[in-house]
Design an enzyme around this catalytic site. Structure first.
Site, PDB file in Angstrom:
ATOM      1  N   ARG A  15       0.834  -1.218   0.000  1.00  0.00           N
ATOM      2  CA  ARG A  15       0.000   0.000   0.000  1.00  0.00           C
ATOM      3  C   ARG A  15       0.865   1.263   0.000  1.00  0.00           C
ATOM      4  O   ARG A  15       0.512   2.282   0.602  1.00  0.00           O
ATOM      5  CB  ARG A  15      -0.971   0.028   1.181  1.00  0.00           C
ATOM      6  CG  ARG A  15      -1.747  -1.260   1.384  1.00  0.00           C
ATOM      7  CD  ARG A  15      -2.437  -1.726   0.134  1.00  0.00           C
ATOM      8  NE  ARG A  15      -3.122  -3.006   0.365  1.00  0.00           N
ATOM      9  CZ  ARG A  15      -3.758  -3.655  -0.614  1.00  0.00           C
ATOM     10  NH1 ARG A  15      -3.776  -3.185  -1.853  1.00  0.00           N
ATOM     11  NH2 ARG A  15      -4.360  -4.784  -0.368  1.00  0.00           N
ATOM     12  N   GLU A  21      -5.862 -12.394   8.095  1.00  0.00           N
ATOM     13  CA  GLU A  21      -5.554 -12.433   6.668  1.00  0.00           C
ATOM     14  C   GLU A  21      -4.419 -13.407   6.355  1.00  0.00           C
ATOM     15  O   GLU A  21      -3.481 -13.091   5.631  1.00  0.00           O
ATOM     16  CB  GLU A  21      -5.212 -11.031   6.151  1.00  0.00           C
ATOM     17  CG  GLU A  21      -6.360 -10.051   6.335  1.00  0.00           C
ATOM     18  CD  GLU A  21      -6.124  -8.694   5.695  1.00  0.00           C
ATOM     19  OE1 GLU A  21      -4.971  -8.242   5.644  1.00  0.00           O
ATOM     20  OE2 GLU A  21      -7.118  -8.096   5.239  1.00  0.00           O
ATOM     21  N   ASP A  79     -11.958  -1.216   7.672  1.00  0.00           N
ATOM     22  CA  ASP A  79     -10.589  -1.137   7.177  1.00  0.00           C
ATOM     23  C   ASP A  79     -10.271   0.195   6.497  1.00  0.00           C
ATOM     24  O   ASP A  79     -10.247   0.255   5.272  1.00  0.00           O
ATOM     25  CB  ASP A  79     -10.360  -2.291   6.189  1.00  0.00           C
ATOM     26  CG  ASP A  79      -8.895  -2.463   5.838  1.00  0.00           C
ATOM     27  OD1 ASP A  79      -8.066  -1.808   6.474  1.00  0.00           O
ATOM     28  OD2 ASP A  79      -8.597  -3.250   4.929  1.00  0.00           O
ATOM     29  N   GLU A  83      -4.586   4.082   0.927  1.00  0.00           N
ATOM     30  CA  GLU A  83      -4.997   2.846   0.256  1.00  0.00           C
ATOM     31  C   GLU A  83      -6.400   2.941  -0.336  1.00  0.00           C
ATOM     32  O   GLU A  83      -6.637   2.488  -1.447  1.00  0.00           O
ATOM     33  CB  GLU A  83      -4.925   1.685   1.264  1.00  0.00           C
ATOM     34  CG  GLU A  83      -5.471   0.382   0.714  1.00  0.00           C
ATOM     35  CD  GLU A  83      -5.416  -0.765   1.727  1.00  0.00           C
ATOM     36  OE1 GLU A  83      -4.905  -0.567   2.845  1.00  0.00           O
ATOM     37  OE2 GLU A  83      -5.887  -1.860   1.384  1.00  0.00           O
TER      38      GLU A  83
HETATM   39  O1  GCW Z   1      -6.293  -2.872   4.598  1.00  0.00           O
HETATM   40  C1  GCW Z   1      -5.724  -4.098   4.586  1.00  0.00           C
HETATM   41  C2  GCW Z   1      -4.715  -4.007   3.494  1.00  0.00           C
HETATM   42  C3  GCW Z   1      -3.613  -5.017   3.646  1.00  0.00           C
HETATM   43  C4  GCW Z   1      -3.031  -4.875   5.045  1.00  0.00           C
HETATM   44  C5  GCW Z   1      -4.123  -5.130   6.053  1.00  0.00           C
HETATM   45  C6  GCW Z   1      -3.644  -4.937   7.486  1.00  0.00           C
HETATM   46  C7  GCW Z   1      -0.774  -5.183   5.741  1.00  0.00           C
HETATM   47  O2  GCW Z   1      -5.371  -4.156   2.272  1.00  0.00           O
HETATM   48  O3  GCW Z   1      -2.664  -4.744   2.664  1.00  0.00           O
HETATM   49  O4  GCW Z   1      -1.944  -5.736   5.241  1.00  0.00           O
HETATM   50  O5  GCW Z   1      -5.157  -4.208   5.865  1.00  0.00           O
HETATM   51  O6  GCW Z   1      -3.878  -3.872   8.024  1.00  0.00           O
HETATM   52  O7  GCW Z   1      -3.081  -5.840   8.045  1.00  0.00           O
END
Ligand code: GCW
Length: 736
Positions: free
Chosen positions: A204, A327, A401, A429
């Site tokens: 990002r 994730e 997010d 992002e």
């Molecule tokens: O917003 C999401 C992003 C990921 C990121 C994740 C996080 C580092 O798309 O790229 O990973 O959050 O905050 O862990």
């Protein structure tokens, strides 16, 4: 190279015979003087020191800084002294008299508390008590019957911050007469989180590659590392996590630790501590064990030894930032253990060295089908009080997010026995990358000011995270950095303001975004009041504009897959339901929005009852969160009498109109800055307006397939078909 010097050298090198050529150089010379920035391309950030021309201000400053006693006996104090000399010499165009011992001619003292005589110490007793470890005093005081300017602090780093404060005041041409500033940061841990990978790509990241040149470290020290540290120190940032939370365990090997130690050595004289991300499965991957179970004794021993090794390399190492069971990242749950087991195990290893574990609460499961917005709270709140006291839980500002707008995360206020760190994203992002001008302190301020109602009224998110509401000892704020190797560090010159503003709010979360915008403009571009007024209005409007043209009225996560560049509200085929925009907007012929009330996912129950009540009723729910909490019919009547469909369409249009307005104001600001400065932002605004129209057109055409309604008057007709917008693909969009 200083631009004036550069021109002077040119004149010497070229034998100028023609008067015309001479005139040409004179014009260039004055054009350069006109602008505030000293090196081209914005490399100086808010830290250039242009000459002060105004004679009254100048003579006051000359008098005040005429003879300086600066007791310098540490690396941090040396940094402060160098900065002071650099600043005043450049702004006043003179070589100042700065010495290590006092004399009768002194007009200014920069001295720590313990080096002051007892009399001054006791006069300023109350101030010294207030400023703690990192605060400072910048004050006119009487010394032997003579007025001097005193910069003082309990610790070295306070002096450094005090010096930056003075220089900023001077740059903004503020009078020092009778000055009395006593400041201390309201948050202890003021962190940048770099999502930087060891191969120098930045997750990002939209401003080039990672600053950290791991290949050349530890021997080669890039000047940028110092300039980076200087910029951070100037706004009070005192911690940096060098590596991505999607962690690579190689950074815990000794060869990389040696490199990280070299960076820590550069940052230390600026009061900045280094942190690293720790991959939970490291004991297996680099330790050769067959488990990473946090309760396994070999695993515990491995981490204990690893931490000892880290501290051999970096004696003041800050600690680990951990993304676990999120994730796809490994974590304690892989072994049937909990977040508490995992965090406390690492915290115990760090405890003897004074290190911290910062454990992220950004978790949502691939198997849990409940509303993603609820999952972090559900998982973490029951653990309140179970974490060791050197564990901090880092929570994103909103429950999904980093969207252009989210309500505050319900965990804020719900864990009175745990230190919660606020995580903001500085990198854009979901807000147009580094091509859109969006002043993020507006967003940060909105979250910080939000009422949690956890201990009656006036219990804002700020009071949770500064530790004042629940008497927390360690308080923290983290910002996911937007910094890279681009000449101007952040891609968009105005994205520098987000780095700056984040730092200012981490220092003082009660500051208003308007004040921050004004400071930044004056420090970066110009003190001209007309310029400041015009451009501040662009900055202040910019956040609402992006919400309007991307995700108005509580819509969220409509961005295209993976890279999150541009609109993709139609995406519905990704393997996990909560990765699809359709999961969030739920548009169908009956209406649009996510029902998070008791008749839906009941996410509102995670807020204090007073807040839940407001959110639960579409009549009282603030319109900006309407579709976050409610699924409503297209012809739902709004307070102004209009229907929902029309309101959504008009908001998209408004976003576009706001960017047009930003462009026209920027044109008016042209006369106050250099052509380069003007053109750079003008071109970026051109991208922004195109993309704002793209967002409006694509989203409205798509939602129209459900609403079946005409666009209301005032909304421009899309130039292309929905199929066209759907067909756009961006395999090389950055930051992915
Ligand atoms: O917003 C999401 C992003 C990921 C990121 C994740 C996080 C580092 O798309 O790229 O990973 O959050 O905050 O862990």
């Amino acid at each position: 190279m200083n631009s004036k010097l550069h021109i002077a050298l040119l004149c010497i090198n070229i034998n100028i015979s023609s008067a015309h050529l001479r005139l040409f150089y004179v014009i260039i010379f004055f054009t350069i003087l006109h602008s505030n920035s000293q090196t081209p391309g914005g490399y100086d950030l808010w830290l250039g020191y242009p000459k002060i021309e105004e004679s009254i201000v100048r003579s006051e400053y000359v008098k005040t800084t005429n003879s300086i006693f600066f007791l310098t006996n540490s690396d941090i104090l040396q940094t402060a002294r160098n900065e002071l000399i650099r600043g005043i010499d450049a702004m006043l165009e003179r070589v100042s008299d700065v010495r290590d011992s006092p004399n009768l001619l002194n007009t200014m003292w920069v001295v720590k508390k313990n080096d002051l005589n007892q009399e001054i110490q006791s006069t300023l007793k109350a101030d010294f008590e207030r400023i703690g470890k990192e605060g400072f005093i910048v004050k006119s005081v009487f010394l032997d019957g003579k007025g001097i300017l005193l910069i003082s602090a309990n610790e070295d780093v306070g002096i450094l911050y005090g010096v930056f404060k003075l220089l900023q005041l001077m740059k903004m041409h503020k009078s020092l007469d009778g000055i009395n500033i006593v400041e201390t940061p309201k948050i202890e841990l003021r962190m940048l989180n770099h999502w930087d990978n060891l191969d120098r790509t930045v997750e990002r990241g939209y401003a080039g590659f990672s600053l950290w040149n791991w290949q050349k470290l530890p021997i080669y020290i890039d000047q940028r590392y110092k300039d980076y540290a200087r910029a951070n120190a100037s706004i009070g940032i005192n911690a940096t996590v060098l590596t991505n939370v999607n962690a690579n365990n190689l950074v815990l090997n000794s060869d990389y630790l040696e490199k990280a130690a070299a960076l820590a050595d550069v940052f230390r004289p600026y009061g900045i501590k280094v942190y690293l991300t720790a991959r939970f499965s490291a004991p297996i991957e680099i330790g050769g064990l067959n488990t990473a179970d946090p309760l396994d004794k070999d695993v515990i021993e491995w981490w204990n030894n690893k931490v000892k090794e880290v501290y051999k390399f970096i004696p003041d190492f800050g600690g680990f930032l951990v993304k676990a069971n999120s994730e796809g990242q490994p974590g304690p749950q892989n072994y049937g253990r909990t977040h508490v087991d995992g965090a406390n195990m690492m915290a115990s290893a760090l405890k003897p060295f004074g290190g911290l574990v910062i454990w992220r609460a950004f978790v949502y499961s691939e198997t849990d089908t409940t509303d993603r917005a609820k999952q972090a709270y559900t998982e973490f709140v029951p653990y309140d009080g179970n974490f060791l006291d050197n564990v901090l839980v880092q929570v994103k500002n909103g429950p999904i997010d980093f969207q252009p707008r989210e309500p505050f995360h319900p965990m804020f206020g719900a864990m009175p026995n745990t230190s919660l760190v606020m995580e903001f994203q500085i990198t854009q992002e979901y807000l147009g990358f580094s091509s859109h001008l969006v002043f993020l302190p507006k967003l940060y301020e909105e979250v910080l000011d939000a009422e949690t109602f956890r201990k009656g009224k006036n219990t804002t998110v700020t009071k949770v995270i500064d530790g004042s509401l629940f008497n927390k000892k360690i308080s923290g704020m983290a910002g996911v950095a937007n910094i890279g190797t681009d000449m101007n560090w952040t891609g968009h010159p105005f994205a520098q303001a987000n780095w700056y503003g984040y730092g200012r709010l981490a220092w003082d979360p009660y500051l208003s975004s308007e004040i921050i915008a004004e400071e930044w403009l004056r420090l970066t571009y110009s003190n001209n009041p007309e310029f400041v007024k015009l451009v501040k209005s662009i900055m202040i409007a910019s956040r609402e504009a992006v919400v309007n043209y991307m995700t108005p009225m509580g819509l969220h996560h409509l961005m295209d897959t993976g890279h999150h560049y541009g609109p993709g509200p139609w995406v519905s085929d990704l393997s996990r339901p909560e990765w699809n925009p359709t999961y969030y907007h739920n548009a169908d012929k009956n209406g649009i929005g996510f029902d998070r009330t008791p008749s839906g996912s009941n996410a509102t129950a995670q807020y204090a009852p007073e807040i839940a009540k407001i959110f639960n009723d579409p009549e009282t729910c603030p319109e900006e969160y309407l579709l976050w909490f409610h699924h409503l019919p297209w012809d739902y009547k709004l307070k102004n009498g209009g229907i929902l469909w029309d309101a959504i369409a008009l908001k998209y249009q408004k976003g576009v109109d706001q960017v047009e307005e930003m462009i026209s104001i920027w044109k008016q600001a042209k006369t106050y800055i250099s052509d380069d400065q003007y053109n750079e932002v003008r071109m970026l605004l051109e991208i922004q307006i195109q993309e704002a129209r793209w967002w409006r057109n694509a989203c409205l055409l798509y939602f129209q397939t459900f609403s079946g309604k005409e666009l209301p008057p005032g909304v421009e007709r899309p130039e292309e078909s929905l199929e066209h917008y759907k067909s756009l693909k961006f395999p090389y969009a950055p930051g992915n």
